[in-house]
Design a protein around this motif. Sequence first.
Motif, short mmCIF file in Angstrom:
data_model
loop_
_atom_site.label_atom_id
_atom_site.label_comp_id
_atom_site.label_asym_id
_atom_site.label_seq_id
_atom_site.Cartn_x
_atom_site.Cartn_y
_atom_site.Cartn_z
N UNK A 41 0.92 -1.05 0.29
CA UNK A 41 -0.29 0.16 0.19
C UNK A 41 0.81 1.13 0.02
N UNK A 42 1.98 1.54 0.41
CA UNK A 42 2.60 3.07 0.68
C UNK A 42 2.45 3.22 1.11
N UNK A 43 1.01 3.68 2.32
CA UNK A 43 0.58 4.70 2.41
C UNK A 43 1.31 4.79 3.75
N UNK A 44 2.44 4.64 4.39
CA UNK A 44 2.90 5.12 5.46
C UNK A 44 4.61 5.53 4.94
N UNK A 45 5.70 6.54 5.35
CA UNK A 45 6.43 7.09 5.17
C UNK A 45 7.37 7.96 6.18
N UNK A 46 8.74 8.02 5.90
CA UNK A 46 9.47 8.99 6.07
C UNK A 46 9.87 10.11 6.23
N UNK A 47 9.12 11.01 6.71
CA UNK A 47 9.69 12.41 7.22
C UNK A 47 10.40 13.00 7.12
N UNK A 48 11.04 13.61 6.41
CA UNK A 48 12.14 14.90 7.21
C UNK A 48 13.26 13.66 7.29
N UNK A 49 14.81 14.00 7.97
CA UNK A 49 16.04 13.14 8.08
C UNK A 49 16.65 13.33 9.58
N UNK A 50 17.40 13.12 9.60
CA UNK A 50 18.47 12.49 10.66
C UNK A 50 17.29 12.55 12.28
N UNK A 51 17.54 13.53 12.61
CA UNK A 51 16.80 13.15 14.50
C UNK A 51 15.59 13.96 14.19
N UNK A 52 15.15 14.60 13.14
CA UNK A 52 14.18 14.61 12.82
C UNK A 52 13.07 14.25 12.33
N UNK A 53 13.61 12.50 11.74
CA UNK A 53 12.65 11.94 11.21
C UNK A 53 11.81 10.91 11.53
N UNK A 54 10.03 11.55 10.79
CA UNK A 54 9.07 11.20 11.69
C UNK A 54 7.98 10.25 10.22
N UNK A 55 7.67 9.29 11.28
CA UNK A 55 6.43 8.55 10.36
C UNK A 55 5.36 9.28 10.22
N UNK A 56 4.58 9.62 9.07
CA UNK A 56 3.60 9.22 8.56
C UNK A 56 2.84 9.36 7.23
N UNK A 57 1.91 9.56 7.21
CA UNK A 57 1.80 9.55 5.84
C UNK A 57 1.98 10.71 5.16
N UNK A 58 2.05 10.81 3.37
CA UNK A 58 2.64 11.34 3.00
C UNK A 58 2.03 12.40 2.69
N UNK A 59 1.41 13.32 3.11
CA UNK A 59 0.88 14.61 2.97
C UNK A 59 0.15 14.81 4.89
N UNK A 60 0.68 13.69 5.14
CA UNK A 60 -0.09 14.01 6.76
C UNK A 60 -2.44 14.64 6.43
N UNK A 61 -1.97 13.11 5.70
CA UNK A 61 -3.80 13.28 5.78
C UNK A 61 -4.05 12.15 5.99
N UNK A 62 -5.37 11.11 6.30
CA UNK A 62 -5.55 9.96 6.87
C UNK A 62 -5.30 8.82 5.58
N UNK A 63 -4.67 8.12 6.52
CA UNK A 63 -3.79 6.73 6.18
C UNK A 63 -4.36 6.33 4.49
N UNK A 64 -4.03 6.81 3.23
CA UNK A 64 -4.81 5.79 2.49
C UNK A 64 -4.30 4.53 2.47
N UNK A 65 -5.19 3.68 2.75
CA UNK A 65 -4.80 2.31 2.49
C UNK A 65 -6.13 1.57 3.45
N UNK A 66 -6.33 0.10 3.43
CA UNK A 66 -6.97 -0.53 3.91
C UNK A 66 -7.44 -0.31 5.05
N UNK A 67 -6.79 0.30 6.35
CA UNK A 67 -6.71 0.23 7.68
C UNK A 67 -6.91 -1.16 8.37
N UNK A 68 -5.38 -1.68 7.68
CA UNK A 68 -5.76 -2.89 8.25
C UNK A 68 -5.16 -2.98 9.92
N UNK A 69 -4.14 -1.40 10.21
CA UNK A 69 -3.63 -1.98 11.32
C UNK A 69 -2.88 -3.25 11.75
#
Length: 524
Positions: A41-69
């Motif tokens: 699904x590629x719904x999650x990604x890593x934003x920023x880099x180094x110590x500021x790396x943060x996991x989120x959706x690509x556009x910080x909107x609700x995950x665009x996926x099947x919500x499997x959890x």
Amino acid sequence: RMDEAKRTFVSEDLGPVVKKEANRCIVCMRCVRYCDEIMGDDALTAHQRGVRTEISSFDRRPLDCEQCGNCIEVCPVGALTALPYRFKARPWDLRQHVTICPWCSNGCTVRVGVRGTEILRARGTELRGVNQEYLCVRGRFGYSFVSHGERLSSALLRVGDALAPAGFDEAVAFAAARLEAISATHGPKSVAFLGGEKLDLEEQYLFQKLARARIGTNHVDARTRFTAPVPGAALLAATGGGRPLISFDELGRVEEALVLFEDLQGESPFAQAVLIRGQHQLGVHITVAHPRRVKLARPKFGGEWLATAPGGELALLNGLARAALDLGDPPALPPATAAMLPALRGALGAWSLERAARESGVPAEAIRAAAERMRAAQRKAIVFGRGIAEHPQAKALLQAIENLAWLTGAVTSERSHVMYLGPHHNSQGALDMGLGPDVLPGYVPVSEAAARRPFEQQWGRSLNAEPGMTAPEILAAAADGRIKTLWIAGDHWLRSAPDRALAERALERAELVIVNDLFLTETA
Ligand code: SF4
Ligand code: SF4
């Protein structure tokens, strides 16, 4: 120990089921990789880099996926939590029960956490079951029905136009008396038993035994969504005639998988995850025949999409079989199958690749290439489901799959690599237990006296030798008054029957309708 300012992030809801507490995240990337490599699904990604790396959706909107959890499940530090569960209980306050998911035929093992009589969460189980930690959205979050307030807690008997609560003993006695009376007046053939794909094996066995050994009718059919009569053993023949079947583990290790007219995303999510993981880790090549570009046919998975015109299914299967036959006789056929090759060659003679291409909409070269890949692969699989079984041409399509399986080597004298994924969790059991009008348990034909005899001895009565009506035939017979009693088990017939208006007429005309279900449905 450290001079730098501690990194802090704002908590975030990533859609209806996932809550992110990024301050706990150790950026292990397990959630991102699971989403990519297993779910595709590629719904999650890593934003920023180094110590500021943060996991989120690509556009910080609700995950665009099947919500499997599943990202929640694999997170080792609780940075991703389940919104339906968080703060409801401590894990050690819950009793753990291991059970099977009831939502589809993949049979995933689920560990439910229970407080009192309420299920508060469901998780996969490590080192158990076919699915390991995987659950799809239905398996992980679809448990509230168990303690839903509208679930029936007593039997209901119709008094006049209304249903009134009744004790189970009273309801059973009433149903039994009416069943016997109608059967005595109009004969056993006026009674039909429908549904049962959601029952367990023992219940399925007893359901058809009640019909045959007590009432004396063969009007038994679990396949209520079928639009056309299909012989009870047709699915068995299409899946290798009882040979040991391919497992999910083997499915994920094939070289070539041919998925026929099924969107596994909705019907069999775990089977889809197995193929996606197999493609990512072992290079499984996936060929999908479907009118739509379903998830498995996305370019990301590197397979082939045979974009079949609606109604072109049989043409494509016959074209594939013809192309496989043109590659030469399949090796090591059992003598009985080899003896049928000349007749098959004659039948497929009319299916030139040009004709198959014209009628299916799939280019001839793509059909030939797909057949060659299937034939050449050492490990291969054919996967299909209700897209075939509930098709108006189901009988012919199942025969075509049987031909294709033998001609490509997906079925051999020892094994079957054809996987049927039924619509309900025990669709396969319903077939095995004889919930069909022409077969007893174990696909024993009701019309064969010698095969019937062990059942007659065991059940202590002679059995009706005439095959009964299929579900579509029962529907029509009840609508015109020939069937007087309908017993429907675990099946919302008004939804599942292909013709709702006809089903409504059938239910209105029946003198007695018995429905077993968890909830009060329109069918009752
Ligand atoms: S699995 Fe958990 S800890 Fe690992 S990157 Fe994802 S959110 Fe962070
Ligand atoms: S794939 Fe099927 S059995 Fe597995 S969790 Fe999902 S609905 Fe349940």
